[in-house]
Design a protein around this motif. Structure first.
Motif, PDB file in Angstrom:
ATOM      1  N   GLU A   1      20.856  46.815  34.836  1.00  0.00           N
ATOM      2  CA  GLU A   1      22.012  46.059  34.395  1.00  0.00           C
ATOM      3  C   GLU A   1      22.633  45.338  35.735  1.00  0.00           C
ATOM      4  N   ASP A   2      22.573  45.728  36.974  1.00  0.00           N
ATOM      5  CA  ASP A   2      23.046  45.031  37.914  1.00  0.00           C
ATOM      6  C   ASP A   2      22.088  43.679  38.210  1.00  0.00           C
ATOM      7  N   GLY A   3      20.878  44.036  37.946  1.00  0.00           N
ATOM      8  CA  GLY A   3      20.000  42.881  37.730  1.00  0.00           C
ATOM      9  C   GLY A   3      20.224  41.495  36.688  1.00  0.00           C
ATOM     10  N   ILE A   4      20.703  42.124  35.601  1.00  0.00           N
ATOM     11  CA  ILE A   4      21.282  41.173  34.467  1.00  0.00           C
ATOM     12  C   ILE A   4      22.720  40.444  35.262  1.00  0.00           C
ATOM     13  N   ALA A   5      23.566  41.414  35.558  1.00  0.00           N
ATOM     14  CA  ALA A   5      24.901  40.490  36.156  1.00  0.00           C
ATOM     15  C   ALA A   5      24.533  39.491  37.189  1.00  0.00           C
ATOM     16  N   ALA A   6      23.475  39.923  38.268  1.00  0.00           N
ATOM     17  CA  ALA A   6      23.259  39.112  39.269  1.00  0.00           C
ATOM     18  C   ALA A   6      22.722  37.726  38.619  1.00  0.00           C
ATOM     19  N   THR A   7      21.617  37.911  37.922  1.00  0.00           N
ATOM     20  CA  THR A   7      21.079  36.480  37.607  1.00  0.00           C
ATOM     21  C   THR A   7      21.741  35.793  36.616  1.00  0.00           C
ATOM     22  N   ASN A   8      22.915  36.326  35.775  1.00  0.00           N
ATOM     23  CA  ASN A   8      23.694  35.483  35.261  1.00  0.00           C
ATOM     24  C   ASN A   8      24.525  34.717  36.035  1.00  0.00           C
TER      25      ASN A   8
ATOM     26  N   TRP B   1      13.268  14.137  37.265  1.00  0.00           N
ATOM     27  CA  TRP B   1      14.861  14.241  37.485  1.00  0.00           C
ATOM     28  C   TRP B   1      15.578  14.681  36.325  1.00  0.00           C
ATOM     29  N   VAL B   2      15.071  14.368  35.141  1.00  0.00           N
ATOM     30  CA  VAL B   2      15.793  15.022  34.065  1.00  0.00           C
ATOM     31  C   VAL B   2      15.505  16.519  34.072  1.00  0.00           C
ATOM     32  N   ALA B   3      14.348  16.980  34.134  1.00  0.00           N
ATOM     33  CA  ALA B   3      13.723  18.303  34.030  1.00  0.00           C
ATOM     34  C   ALA B   3      14.343  19.162  35.214  1.00  0.00           C
ATOM     35  N   PHE B   4      14.649  18.588  36.424  1.00  0.00           N
ATOM     36  CA  PHE B   4      15.361  19.254  37.497  1.00  0.00           C
ATOM     37  C   PHE B   4      16.793  19.528  36.920  1.00  0.00           C
ATOM     38  N   LYS B   5      17.331  18.526  36.316  1.00  0.00           N
ATOM     39  CA  LYS B   5      18.538  18.942  35.801  1.00  0.00           C
ATOM     40  C   LYS B   5      18.808  20.025  34.889  1.00  0.00           C
ATOM     41  N   VAL B   6      17.807  20.028  34.088  1.00  0.00           N
ATOM     42  CA  VAL B   6      17.738  21.224  33.043  1.00  0.00           C
ATOM     43  C   VAL B   6      17.673  22.583  33.809  1.00  0.00           C
ATOM     44  N   GLY B   7      16.761  22.555  34.771  1.00  0.00           N
ATOM     45  CA  GLY B   7      16.446  23.643  35.430  1.00  0.00           C
ATOM     46  C   GLY B   7      17.478  24.365  36.159  1.00  0.00           C
ATOM     47  N   ALA B   8      18.099  23.318  36.982  1.00  0.00           N
ATOM     48  CA  ALA B   8      18.985  23.780  38.155  1.00  0.00           C
ATOM     49  C   ALA B   8      20.347  23.729  37.809  1.00  0.00           C
ATOM     50  N   LEU B   9      21.051  23.141  36.865  1.00  0.00           N
ATOM     51  CA  LEU B   9      22.281  22.937  36.586  1.00  0.00           C
ATOM     52  C   LEU B   9      22.630  23.419  35.185  1.00  0.00           C
ATOM     53  N   SER B  10      21.776  24.305  34.585  1.00  0.00           N
ATOM     54  CA  SER B  10      22.095  24.916  33.275  1.00  0.00           C
ATOM     55  C   SER B  10      22.909  25.973  33.234  1.00  0.00           C
TER      56      SER B  10
ATOM     57  N   PRO C   1      17.965  29.527  33.331  1.00  0.00           N
ATOM     58  CA  PRO C   1      17.858  30.270  32.296  1.00  0.00           C
ATOM     59  C   PRO C   1      17.787  31.828  32.583  1.00  0.00           C
ATOM     60  N   ALA C   2      18.774  32.721  32.526  1.00  0.00           N
ATOM     61  CA  ALA C   2      18.921  33.726  32.955  1.00  0.00           C
ATOM     62  C   ALA C   2      17.963  34.861  32.624  1.00  0.00           C
ATOM     63  N   SER C   3      17.477  34.778  31.396  1.00  0.00           N
ATOM     64  CA  SER C   3      16.510  35.608  30.931  1.00  0.00           C
ATOM     65  C   SER C   3      15.087  35.581  31.764  1.00  0.00           C
ATOM     66  N   THR C   4      14.966  34.202  32.026  1.00  0.00           N
ATOM     67  CA  THR C   4      13.497  34.119  32.606  1.00  0.00           C
ATOM     68  C   THR C   4      13.870  34.466  34.137  1.00  0.00           C
TER      69      THR C   4
ATOM     70  N   ARG D   1      27.616  39.180  44.079  1.00  0.00           N
ATOM     71  CA  ARG D   1      28.488  39.800  42.782  1.00  0.00           C
ATOM     72  C   ARG D   1      29.706  39.874  43.352  1.00  0.00           C
ATOM     73  N   THR D   2      29.764  40.270  44.916  1.00  0.00           N
ATOM     74  CA  THR D   2      31.201  40.783  45.076  1.00  0.00           C
ATOM     75  C   THR D   2      31.986  39.827  45.852  1.00  0.00           C
ATOM     76  N   SER D   3      31.592  38.342  45.992  1.00  0.00           N
ATOM     77  CA  SER D   3      32.217  37.299  46.409  1.00  0.00           C
ATOM     78  C   SER D   3      33.504  36.967  45.527  1.00  0.00           C
ATOM     79  N   GLU D   4      34.733  36.894  46.182  1.00  0.00           N
ATOM     80  CA  GLU D   4      35.885  36.776  45.320  1.00  0.00           C
ATOM     81  C   GLU D   4      35.899  35.145  44.818  1.00  0.00           C
ATOM     82  N   ARG D   5      35.336  34.368  45.614  1.00  0.00           N
ATOM     83  CA  ARG D   5      35.395  32.824  45.130  1.00  0.00           C
ATOM     84  C   ARG D   5      34.104  32.763  44.254  1.00  0.00           C
ATOM     85  N   VAL D   6      33.259  33.247  44.203  1.00  0.00           N
ATOM     86  CA  VAL D   6      32.167  33.128  43.212  1.00  0.00           C
ATOM     87  C   VAL D   6      32.447  33.849  41.728  1.00  0.00           C
TER      88      VAL D   6
END
Length: 397
Positions: free
Chosen positions: A61-68, A228-237, A73-76, A321-326
């Motif tokens: 569950e902590d892994g799910i929270a961190a990757t989110n 560039w389009v593919a990078f935006k999909v992977g890095a900014l989604s 793509p979070a599940s990937t 996960r514990t960062s107030e700003r994040v």
């Protein structure tokens, strides 16, 4: 909370989990993982926690929270992370690749069929029908994210008012200024940081410094633009694959004319009905731009950031996960993401060309939202309706 930085390899009995086992099990999930992130998470939990006991329930569950917390793509990223927990960097690469490749091969094969110069009438009908339902899928995806984000905002009235405003900003950005959507998400996130911490919002992290350029891919076109389009999909989604749909649609259809609006709807539908990550949609865009090589390039660039984020950052997930700003940033950006996903339904619906497709869209909306049925059954059913429309002579081109 479990220590996410733990690097002790998972064990199968008294032996470290072999790379062959990781390849087999993660490849199996990549083959049968129809249904998007909920299905992927359930399959990974069943494998890693219930059947093999490689991870505890809390660790998973902590892994799910961190990757989110990460863009992409979070599940990937969860698939990559769980494999990393078992065998480190090499395990992460093997697990992630085996999770991605089955769906990638299938979606490229379907792209070749659906984007052929003169596909059979039944294929054109199925494409028109499935494409008609995509806008309803976007609304359903947004609705599913609302409860968690609303809870994160808290019970204070000002916080909830801001939540509604952030959602409206996202919806308007997706519907009207798709290429600038990422800036809207970052802006609302930084604003929430300033409100919640009582300090001026920090400058965007270095990794986001080029983001203003994300609104306009290289004007030269070709493989550079596709990269560039593919990078935006992977890095900014942030928030899943659907949030990047308006930006990807603008680039693929209106800027570079790699595909028509109808073909883009097909690409989104194919990303939903194939196993593996929904972000595979970008491979169809790549295929339209430059054939099989373009599809493979787009997938490589889109999924590359996920590997880098997890392998390079997994040891820092506890601090993240514990960062107030994040946490404040995500509280502000989250509703903007939800609004953007919902708002993407507007250009997706506007891309429909035939009156009967709006009927399919209405049926799909009722099937998903009122009857609470699955996405795959919705798109397959819509495709069947499209085949019927083609066979009785209704327009499908």
């Amino acid at each position: 909370m479990a220590n996410l930085a733990q690097t002790t390899p998972g064990r199968d009995g008294d032996r470290p989990v072999s790379l062959a086992t990781i390849a087999r099990e993660w490849g199996r999930i990549g083959c049968v993982g129809f249904g998007g992130p909920p299905a992927h998470i359930a399959l990974l939990r069943d494998l890693c926690v219930k059947r093999r006991a490689w991870l505890t329930g809390t660790e998973f569950e902590d892994g799910i929270a961190a990757t989110n917390l990460l863009p992409g793509p979070a599940s990937t990223q969860l698939a990559i992370y769980t494999a990393w927990r078992l065998r480190g960097t090499v395990g992460a690469i093997v697990g992630g690749v085996c999770f991605i490749v089955p769906g990638l091969m299938l979606i490229l094969a379907l792209a070749a069929l659906f984007l052929a110069g003169n596909p059979p009438l039944a294929v054109r009908g199925a494409a028109a029908g499935a494409g008609a339902a995509v806008a309803a899928v976007a609304v359903q995806a947004a609705w599913g994210l609302v409860p968690g984000s609303w809870k994160r905002a808290g019970t204070a009235r000002p916080a909830r008012i801001r939540w509604v405003c952030y959602g409206a900003v996202g919806a308007l950005a997706a519907a009207l200024v798709g290429p600038w959507l990422v800036l809207a998400m970052i802006g609302t996130g930084l604003l929430e940081v300033a409100v919640r911490t009582g300090r001026a919002a920090p400058r965007a992290p270095r990794g986001l410094a080029p983001v203003p350029l994300a609104a306009a891919a290289p004007a030269t076109g070709g493989l550079l633009a596709l990269t560039w389009v593919a990078f935006k999909v992977g890095a900014l989604s942030y928030g899943g694959g659907f949030v990047i749909i308006p930006l990807m649609q603008h680039d693929a259809v209106h800027t570079y004319h790699w595909m028509t609006d109808a073909q883009f709807l097909n690409a989104v539908a194919l990303g939903q009905i194939t196993p593996g990550p929904v972000v595979q949609t970008v491979a169809v865009v790549g295929y339209a731009a430059a054939g099989i090589g373009g599809g493979l390039l787009a997938a490589l660039v889109a999924f590359g950031p996920s590997f880098l984020f997890v392998i390079g950052g997994a040891s820092h997930f506890d601090r993240l996960r514990t960062s107030e700003r994040v946490q404040a940033f995500l509280t502000g950006a989250g509703p903007t993401v939800i609004g953007a996903i919902a708002g993407s339904a507007i250009p997706l619906a506007a891309a429909l060309q035939h009156l009967w497709q709006f009927g399919v869209l209405a049926i799909a909306g009722a099937w998903l939202l009122a009857l609470r049925r699955g996405v795959v059954s919705t798109l397959v059913g819509a495709g069947v309706l499209g085949v019927g429309a083609a066979l009785i002579g209704w327009p499908v081109g």
